[in-house]
Motif scaffolding. Structure first.
Motif, short mmCIF file in Angstrom:
data_model
loop_
_atom_site.label_atom_id
_atom_site.label_comp_id
_atom_site.label_asym_id
_atom_site.label_seq_id
_atom_site.Cartn_x
_atom_site.Cartn_y
_atom_site.Cartn_z
N ILE A 133 1.07 -1.35 0.35
CA ILE A 133 0.33 0.05 0.04
C ILE A 133 0.77 1.45 -0.26
O ILE A 133 1.94 1.11 0.50
CB ILE A 133 -0.64 0.43 0.64
CG1 ILE A 133 -1.90 1.05 0.80
CG2 ILE A 133 -0.37 -0.51 2.54
CD1 ILE A 133 -2.99 1.36 2.28
N TYR A 134 0.37 1.67 -1.34
CA TYR A 134 1.26 3.45 -1.18
C TYR A 134 0.62 4.05 0.01
O TYR A 134 -0.59 4.96 -0.68
CB TYR A 134 1.39 3.72 -2.54
CG TYR A 134 2.34 3.27 -3.14
CD1 TYR A 134 3.88 3.45 -3.07
CD2 TYR A 134 1.94 1.76 -3.68
CE1 TYR A 134 5.32 2.77 -4.18
CE2 TYR A 134 2.58 1.10 -4.25
CZ TYR A 134 4.39 1.41 -4.69
OH TYR A 134 5.91 0.83 -4.60
N HIS A 135 0.70 4.44 1.20
CA HIS A 135 0.13 4.90 2.16
C HIS A 135 0.89 6.15 2.47
O HIS A 135 1.86 6.40 2.69
CB HIS A 135 0.38 3.62 3.35
CG HIS A 135 0.02 3.99 4.31
ND1 HIS A 135 -1.89 4.04 4.57
CD2 HIS A 135 0.60 4.18 5.58
CE1 HIS A 135 -2.26 4.43 5.95
NE2 HIS A 135 -1.27 4.75 6.51
N ASN A 136 -0.67 7.41 2.92
CA ASN A 136 -0.09 8.84 3.68
C ASN A 136 -0.80 7.95 4.61
O ASN A 136 -1.96 8.73 4.99
CB ASN A 136 -0.30 9.22 2.82
CG ASN A 136 -0.79 10.50 3.22
OD1 ASN A 136 0.04 11.00 4.37
ND2 ASN A 136 -1.09 11.62 2.56
N PRO A 137 -0.03 8.05 6.26
CA PRO A 137 -0.92 8.31 7.09
C PRO A 137 -2.19 9.59 7.78
O PRO A 137 -3.07 8.47 9.05
CB PRO A 137 -0.05 8.16 8.53
CG PRO A 137 1.48 8.27 7.73
CD PRO A 137 1.04 8.11 6.30
N ALA A 138 -0.91 10.59 7.47
CA ALA A 138 -2.29 11.72 7.38
C ALA A 138 -3.76 11.67 6.62
O ALA A 138 -4.65 12.77 6.90
CB ALA A 138 -1.74 12.83 7.24
N CYS A 139 -4.29 10.63 5.69
CA CYS A 139 -5.20 10.75 4.76
C CYS A 139 -6.03 9.69 5.21
O CYS A 139 -5.52 8.51 5.97
CB CYS A 139 -5.08 9.87 3.24
SG CYS A 139 -6.19 9.42 2.60
N GLY A 140 -7.18 9.97 5.95
CA GLY A 140 -8.34 8.79 6.28
C GLY A 140 -8.76 7.89 5.51
O GLY A 140 -8.31 7.04 6.00
N THR A 141 -8.60 8.03 3.86
CA THR A 141 -9.11 6.98 3.03
C THR A 141 -7.55 5.69 2.76
O THR A 141 -7.99 4.65 3.03
CB THR A 141 -9.35 7.95 1.65
OG1 THR A 141 -10.26 8.11 1.60
CG2 THR A 141 -9.64 6.32 0.49
#
Length: 121
Positions: free
Chosen positions: A5-13
């Motif tokens: 997963i290409y993830h941004n922990p600040a993003c709720g989705t």
């Protein structure tokens, strides 16, 4: 194939998608793409595998994409990719890869098809 997963922990989705993967018993490789952005080859591959165009993979919400002139209809795919590589916040997220493909999982329910494909029928 490993789940990623290409993830941004600040993003709720992005957080919701990661939680769905884990709830399904899958532990993906979590790539904090803002800190470790994909290289050009990987980004192009992810976009193609997800069935997107660079413009469709461009994150608009909460970014300065307009100020960068990326809203013009004549902006080339190469320019969009260059902008994404220089400013990874412009890559829409979360992108998820698994044994049954790659998807931009917006909305978060989009990951359900990948998860279902991972389970034997």
């Amino acid at each position: 194939m490993t789940w990623k997963i290409y993830h941004n922990p600040a993003c709720g989705t992005s957080r919701n998608v990661l939680a769905k993967l884990r709830a399904a018993g899958l532990e993906p490789e979590v790539i904090a793409y803002l800190d470790t952005p994909p290289d050009r080859e990987t980004l192009l591959r992810l976009i193609a595998e997800a069935g997107l165009t660079p413009r469709a993979a461009l994150r608009e919400k909460g970014t300065d994409w307009r100020e960068r002139g990326l809203d013009a209809p004549d902006v080339t795919d190469a320019r969009i990719i260059d902008a994404m590589l220089a400013h990874p916040i412009l890559i829409n997220r979360p992108l998820v890869t698994g044994p049954h493909g790659t998807k931009l999982c917006r909305p978060s329910e989009t990951v359900d098809a990948l998860i279902a494909g991972a389970r034997p029928d």
